[in-house]
Design a protein around this motif. Structure first.
Motif, PDB file in Angstrom:
ATOM      1  N   GLY A 154      55.962  15.950 -17.483  1.00 20.49           N
ATOM      2  CA  GLY A 154      56.416  14.580 -17.668  1.00 20.49           C
ATOM      3  C   GLY A 154      57.709  14.528 -18.446  1.00 20.49           C
ATOM      4  N   TYR A 155      57.989  13.386 -19.008  1.00 21.80           N
ATOM      5  CA  TYR A 155      59.240  13.176 -19.710  1.00 21.80           C
ATOM      6  C   TYR A 155      59.008  12.192 -20.832  1.00 21.80           C
ATOM      7  CZ  TYR A 155      58.889   9.373 -16.375  1.00 21.80           C
ATOM      8  OH  TYR A 155      58.417   8.334 -15.635  1.00 21.80           O
ATOM      9  N   ILE A 156      60.032  11.976 -21.601  1.00 23.16           N
ATOM     10  CA  ILE A 156      59.893  11.176 -22.816  1.00 23.16           C
ATOM     11  C   ILE A 156      59.213   9.832 -22.519  1.00 23.16           C
ATOM     12  CG2 ILE A 156      62.222  10.253 -22.522  1.00 23.16           C
ATOM     13  CD1 ILE A 156      62.368   9.878 -25.513  1.00 23.16           C
ATOM     14  N   GLY A 157      58.244   9.537 -23.312  1.00 24.94           N
ATOM     15  CA  GLY A 157      57.522   8.279 -23.147  1.00 24.94           C
ATOM     16  C   GLY A 157      56.357   8.404 -22.186  1.00 24.94           C
ATOM     17  N   ASN A 158      56.407   9.423 -21.372  1.00 24.35           N
ATOM     18  CA  ASN A 158      55.373   9.587 -20.337  1.00 24.35           C
ATOM     19  C   ASN A 158      55.041  11.049 -20.121  1.00 24.35           C
ATOM     20  OD1 ASN A 158      55.377   6.692 -18.912  1.00 24.35           O
ATOM     21  ND2 ASN A 158      57.462   7.248 -19.493  1.00 24.35           N
ATOM     22  N   PHE A 159      54.522  11.649 -21.131  1.00 26.17           N
ATOM     23  CA  PHE A 159      54.150  13.055 -20.998  1.00 26.17           C
ATOM     24  C   PHE A 159      52.739  13.153 -20.444  1.00 26.17           C
ATOM     25  CE2 PHE A 159      57.841  14.729 -22.884  1.00 26.17           C
ATOM     26  CZ  PHE A 159      58.170  14.005 -24.020  1.00 26.17           C
ATOM     27  N   GLU A 160      52.534  14.094 -19.545  1.00 29.66           N
ATOM     28  CA  GLU A 160      51.195  14.349 -19.010  1.00 29.66           C
ATOM     29  C   GLU A 160      50.724  15.664 -19.598  1.00 29.66           C
ATOM     30  OE1 GLU A 160      52.873  12.395 -14.947  1.00 29.66           O
ATOM     31  OE2 GLU A 160      52.099  14.455 -14.860  1.00 29.66           O
TER      32      GLU A 160
END
Lengths: 174, 585, 433
Positions: free
Chosen positions: B229-235
């Motif tokens: 994922g990426y910043i704010g939305n990590f899985e």
């Protein structure tokens, strides 16, 4: 002693002990010895250290802290301090070196370790009442007479008698 | 927003940066030269472009001359690109129509002794940038949302503190700890400094508070097994180490507080040759009653020696060059605390680094109690030998007394280094973190951003960042929490638009870019037939690897298009500015 | 956020710690009043040339932050101001701030400098440690934030030439001090530090010998924006010093002077200054005289090693006892014992730089007492607890960061600034409970 000097001597290892420092600490004037962090301010300020390579007050303190009792007490180094107090003035840990060396001298003296030079000076004073008896020549006596000064300087005899009575034969020992 | 189909109207601002640039580069002549470049409508030089005066100047001139592109020739964009981008946006110029030329780090600072050549280089660079600026395009500003949940990796004192702060602030926390209990190293120590609390007394209340807090979910005996994922939305995938059960969580921010390990100094001072030679960490882990009992035979310790800098401060030895920061103070405290119960206590040192609040005080206390401090030479460390009968003999040279010394202690305590935990490399890879020479994680900026990293949304705190003491780790932890909350409280965060983009018509579905991308940002859009590559913009870092790898030239790098780059090359090679199309500017 | 409770914070002190705290609080959506008594924010960091251990240019890494603070919609900067009084409790403090008259309208002034050109009065520039000059109407440094001029009324002769020169009519020499009152939920103290007054050590010659200076004066001399444009010269005769000596532990670790604690930053800033001296003069020789070298932080030991190996800085373990001056040359001779060899040495230098220790800033006692904040024995703000509340004070709702709590370097001040911000925002979000 410089590092070079030490290397020339046989490398006899000493076992560190806090006993001597404790002993000095118990002695009046020696209380602050533990505070020393060995920064060298004292030695850099010391008049005697600037005159002779073998006197390094800081190093002497470290030897006491390491417990080198025999070496320190039989050495004449603690006796070289002139008590000018410049080291005490500047020491950032408030170590009173002059006082400490005085305490060391007390211990040394009790065990009979007084450098000959000091001993002979003291003996001279106890005998003559003052240091300059041998130097008090006829010429000086005449000069004093010409100047209207008292030529009889033996008043010190009384003082010596008092000292001997009080401190050296019965009386109050310190 | 400016219409990028318009004629470019470029403003050039050349910065003196005081004497930093102007001391070497003739900035006035650079600005003069720029005036005659194609599409340049205004050009000037200014003392400090980053100052309020400089910024106001840009805004005024944009309005006055109707500029739709701005070039600032100054320091590195790493310094002030965000500043100038904000400035141009305030006068309605899209931030991607701004370009910055580095005349400082790339010119004046590295060619200090060649001002004439440096000025020529400066002119070249400005000419190139102006050519590029004419080709720049508007890019949309995008944001992504930030989930109001933080994952804290590592449940030591730093991780516990971060978790509590974030939870108290009103956000959810997932706390992952690889051990079967919380508390890290501090929990193991009976002895702390500068006060007399034990580790349990310090960590106990923190653990209790964390367990009680309804916003904190704890995963013990677990590690992060996947991080995407990426910043704010990590899985994230959290794996239980015993059951192997996996839990998937979506989180907004991460704090890595994985702590340290106490170095086991095998090969130093006969460590392992006698059970009576232990590390400071091992000493601090013993219950107080046991601290002064010889591990070998249970007899009381009467003589003890501490040796400093074990495995630290070794130039040239990778991972052991750093100072471990806490040990001088920890040693002084331990020596002072234990002195009354032993006959002799020695500290052998190189320097005494009791730098902190209260530290010098217990250094003095240790000495007052007759702990003997002895300095050994840097090039002649103490020699520790263990005899057949178990007797330990230490020999060294006391530099300050000029004496050879020898001691036979009952217990030797080695103040050994704080080093990264053995799975540090794995953690670094998992979160795309880089490590510094000391082996700990690299902060984004060692001075002004010590708690954030180059991986947006991932913070570091405590010993994971560098060797430090527990109090400093707590401060880091609260600081990292502030950074995490700063992202989450806004609910959304801007992402860079300088990303890559696949022109689907040209894509041949070869998958080369998918494999080439170091950030795993490219996936195949299965809904197309045939499936074509698709860039997940929030994960893209704009590195350009995909564009270079693509055999079909199907990938465009926004803000670094082929045209934009080639025009710079042309501008460099053609020293006389040729207006496009052959007509006059 | 509770209804009647304010959701703003007060940060006292606009140095790097205060700025960090302000930005972190503001980024969460809370309003911040940033009060700074100098005409500009930036603190001591604005005066420093390069920072350890990276040799980053201090102003370069600081100005983006000043910029960020200045344009942040949630931060109100109140410079040339001091906190007058604080009443109330966590969650609702009533603050009174005295805004000193700068005699220039902040909203109108653009920092163009026309006024300073006309001003006939030159006074010693305190930003340059009184080495250089400034006018009676001035900005402290080029990147001052806010970039507005201030009239130093004490030295102003009221000639009015600046008033005439200002095309925006921004100058009003009859301005009065004003008071601003507002409510905040939390307060952060970030008031920084000052250097120990080393005239207290006559044996080191500072104030008597022209070529004995202290570290901050050195900083300004090597700074390209400083009074000598970055030329490291002796102020007495303009010569370039070839041999420089740095003296450590002055006004620090000194029981007799009432500063028994370690000042924590001087070892590192001196090593940095030593390296800078050699960068300025590659033929030079630099000696550092110390008791311990405390290079404890991230990258610090490595920097120390580089200073020794790559730059050839010489380190002597021994505190300097005295500095003597050669009248003809202006050169100085120091007396020190090299404790590692037990040699007493007299070493000549062209320039001596004394590294003063760090002490609480002017006015700390007054402010702490007025606000009822507990101080430690050393005069700093007392942190509540080493482990449980390192950025908390004994007063709920009031926090402390940076050097106001005790000497620290920039990275530690920045971490503490963020930590204090976290604590403050918890108070704000909970309405003070």
């Amino acid at each position: 002693m410089t590092k070079n000097e030490v290397k020339e001597k046989p490398a006899v290892s000493h076992t560190p002990s806090s006993d001597f420092a404790k002993e000095v600490e118990q002695e009046y004037g020696g209380e602050g010895i533990m505070k020393c962090i060995q920064c060298g301010m004292c030695t850099a300020s010391c008049m005697v250290a600037s005159m002779t390579d073998r006197y390094r007050p800081r190093q002497l303190i470290q030897k006491i802290l390491l417990g080198k009792r025999e070496e320190v007490l039989t050495s004449d180094l603690p006796w070289l301090c002139m008590t000018c107090r410049l080291c005490e003035e500047r020491c950032q840990e408030d170590v009173n070196l002059s006082e400490i060396f005085h305490a060391v001298r007390e211990i040394a003296a009790r065990e009979g370790h007084i450098p000959k030079v000091f001993q002979s000076t003291v003996d001279q004073v106890l005998e003559d009442g003052w240091l300059l008896k041998d130097a008090y020549s006829d010429f000086i006596e005449e000069d004093r007479e010409d100047l209207g000064l008292d030529t009889d300087l033996n008043w010190n005899d009384e003082f010596v008698k008092k000292v001997k009575k009080r401190y050296l034969s019965g009386g109050n020992k310190k | 927003m400016s219409d990028t189909k318009e004629e470019p109207r470029i403003g050039v601002f050349v910065c003196h940066c005081g004497h930093n640039i102007a001391g070497v580069v003739d900035v006035v002549s650079v600005a003069e030269m720029a005036r005659d470049l194609p599409n340049v409508v205004f050009s000037t030089d200014e003392m400090f472009m980053c100052s309020d005066a400089g910024q106001v100047l840009i805004k005024e001139k944009v309005k006055e001359h109707n500029l739709n592109r701005v070039v600032v020739a100054s320091c590195s964009p790493r310094m002030h690109e965000p500043t100038f981008r904000r400035v141009v946006e305030e006068v309605d110029v899209n931030r991607y129509l701004f370009d910055q030329v580095n005349l400082r780090e790339h010119v004046s600072w590295c060619h200090t002794r060649e001002p004439v050549k440096a000025t020529e280089k400066a002119k070249d660079l400005v000419r190139m940038s102006v050519a590029r600026a004419a080709k720049l395009e508007n890019l949309p500003i995008k944001t992504v949302n930030v989930l109001p949940k933080t994952m804290v990796v590592g449940g030591g004192i730093a991780g516990l503190r971060s978790s509590l702060d974030i939870a108290e602030r009103g956000f959810d926390v997932v706390l992952v700890e690889k051990d079967t209990q919380l508390g890290g190293n501090v929990a193991k120590w009976t002895h702390l400094f500068p006060s007399d609390e034990s580790g349990a007394q310090v960590i106990g209340p923190l653990i209790a508070a964390v367990r009680k807090h309804k916003r904190i979910k704890i995963h013990l005996n677990s590690k992060v097994s996947d991080f995407d994922g990426y910043i704010g939305n990590f899985e994230v995938t959290i794996k239980n180490l015993s059951s192997e059960k996996e839990t998937k969580v979506n989180i907004g921010t991460v704090i890595v507080s994985t702590g340290f390990e106490a170095f086991k100094p095998v090969g130093y001072y006969s460590y392992t040759k006698s059970p009576n030679i232990i590390t400071l960490a091992e000493l601090q882990e013993m219950p107080p009653a046991q601290m002064l009992i010889r591990p070998s035979d249970g007899k009381p310790v009467k003589k003890m020696v501490f040796i400093g800098c074990v495995g630290s401060r070794e130039p040239g030895k990778i991972g052991h060059e750093h100072c471990s920061r806490h040990c001088c103070s920890a040693t002084a405290k331990a020596a002072a605390d234990l002195r009354d119960d032993v006959d002799e206590s020695l500290v052998l040192y190189q320097d005494i680094r009791t730098y902190g609040k209260g530290h010098e005080e217990f250094h003095r206390l240790a000495r007052q109690k007759h702990v003997i401090y002895s300095k050994f030479p840097t090039d002649a460390h103490p020699n520790v030998e263990v005899a057949a009968d178990g007797d330990i003999r230490i020999r060294w040279f006391d530099v300050l007394a000029g004496s050879e010394l020898e001691f036979h202690p009952d217990l030797v305590v080695l103040a050994s280094a704080m080093i990264p935990p053995d799975d540090m490399a794995e953690t670094a890879k998992m979160f795309s973190l880089t490590r510094s020479g000391d082996g700990f994680f690299n902060p984004e900026h060692i001075k002004l951003a010590p708690l954030t990293t180059h991986t947006a949304g991932v913070m570091i705190a405590g010993a994971a960042q560098a060797a430090k003491n527990a109090s400093e780790a707590v401060i880091d932890a609260s600081g990292a929490a502030a950074k995490a909350v700063g992202l989450m409280a806004q609910g959304e965060v801007e992402i860079e638009s300088t990303v890559s983009h696949v022109i689907s018509d040209l894509c041949s579905s070869c998958h080369t870019c998918v494999t080439a991308c170091p950030y795993g940002a490219i996936i195949m859009d299965e809904e197309q037939t045939p499936p074509v590559a698709f860039v997940q913009e929030a994960k893209c870092k704009g590195c350009g690897t995909c564009a270079a790898a693509c055999p079909s030239s199907a990938i465009v790098m926004y803000h670094s298009t082929d045209e934009q780059i080639l025009t710079m090359v042309e501008a460099y090679l053609c020293t006389t500015p040729e207006p496009e199309g052959g007509g006059s500017a | 956020m509770s209804e009647n409770k304010p959701n703003s914070a007060l940060v006292i002190g606009g140095g790097v710690a205060g700025i960090t705290a302000a930005l972190d609080i503001a980024s969460q959506g809370f309003k911040v009043y940033l009060v700074e008594r100098n005409p500009s924010i930036g603190g001591v960091m604005a005066q420093i040339d390069k920072t350890f251990p990276t040799l980053d240019c201090s102003a370069c890494i600081l100005t983006p932050k000043l910029s960020e603070v200045s344009r942040h919609k949630n931060i109100e900067i109140l410079t040339y101001s001091e906190v007058g009084s604080v009443t109330g409790s966590a969650g609702d403090f009533h603050v009174r701030v005295k805004r000193k008259a700068r005699y220039v309208n902040e909203d109108v002034c653009t920092g163009c400098g026309d006024c300073a050109e006309e001003c006939p009065v030159e006074v010693a520039n305190e930003f340059d440690l009184n080495i250089g000059f400034r006018k009676a109407i001035y900005v402290p440094f080029p990147q001052a934030t806010p970039n507005v001029y201030t009239v130093d009324k004490e030295n102003c002769i009221d000639c009015g030439r600046c008033v005439k020169a200002c095309q925006r009519n921004a100058i009003d020499l009859d301005m009065k001090d004003t008071t601003l009152e507002f409510h905040v939920g939390a307060i952060i103290i970030a008031t920084g530090f000052q250097l120990y007054d080393i005239t207290d050590y006559p044996r080191l010659g500072y104030g008597h010998y022209a070529n004995v200076i202290h570290a901050m004066e050195f900083e300004r001399l090597i700074n390209a924006a400083g009074p000598t444009h970055g030329h490291l010269i002796r102020l007495g005769d303009g010569k370039t010093p070839k041999s420089i000596g740095f003296i450590q532990c002055v006004g620090a670790r000194d029981v007799q002077k009432g500063v028994p604690y370690c000042s924590r930053v001087c070892c590192m800033y001196s090593i940095k200054n030593a390296v800078m001296a050699l960068e300025h003069n590659t033929d030079g020789e630099v000696w550092v005289y110390y008791a311990d070298i405390r290079a404890f932080g991230k990258g610090f030991e490595e920097f120390y090693e580089m200073a020794k190996k790559r730059f050839g800085v010489k380190f002597i373990r021994g505190r300097v006892a005295e500095v003597m001056e050669g009248k003809k040359t202006g050169n100085l001779v120091i007396r020190v014992e090299d404790t590692e060899t037990a040699e007493v040495r007299l070493i000549e230098h062209d320039l001596i730089v004394i590294s003063p220790g760090v002490v609480p800033p002017i006015g700390m006692d007054t402010m702490a007492k007025k606000m009822g904040i507990e101080q430690s024995d050393d005069g700093y703000i007392q942190a509540e607890h080493t482990f449980f509340g390192p950025t908390e004070t004994k007063t709920p709702g009031v926090f402390v960061c940076g050097c106001a709590e005790g000497p620290k370097d920039i990275p530690d001040s920045v971490s503490a600034g963020s930590a204090a911000a976290m604590k403050a925002t918890i108070v704000l979000s909970q309405g003070g409970t």
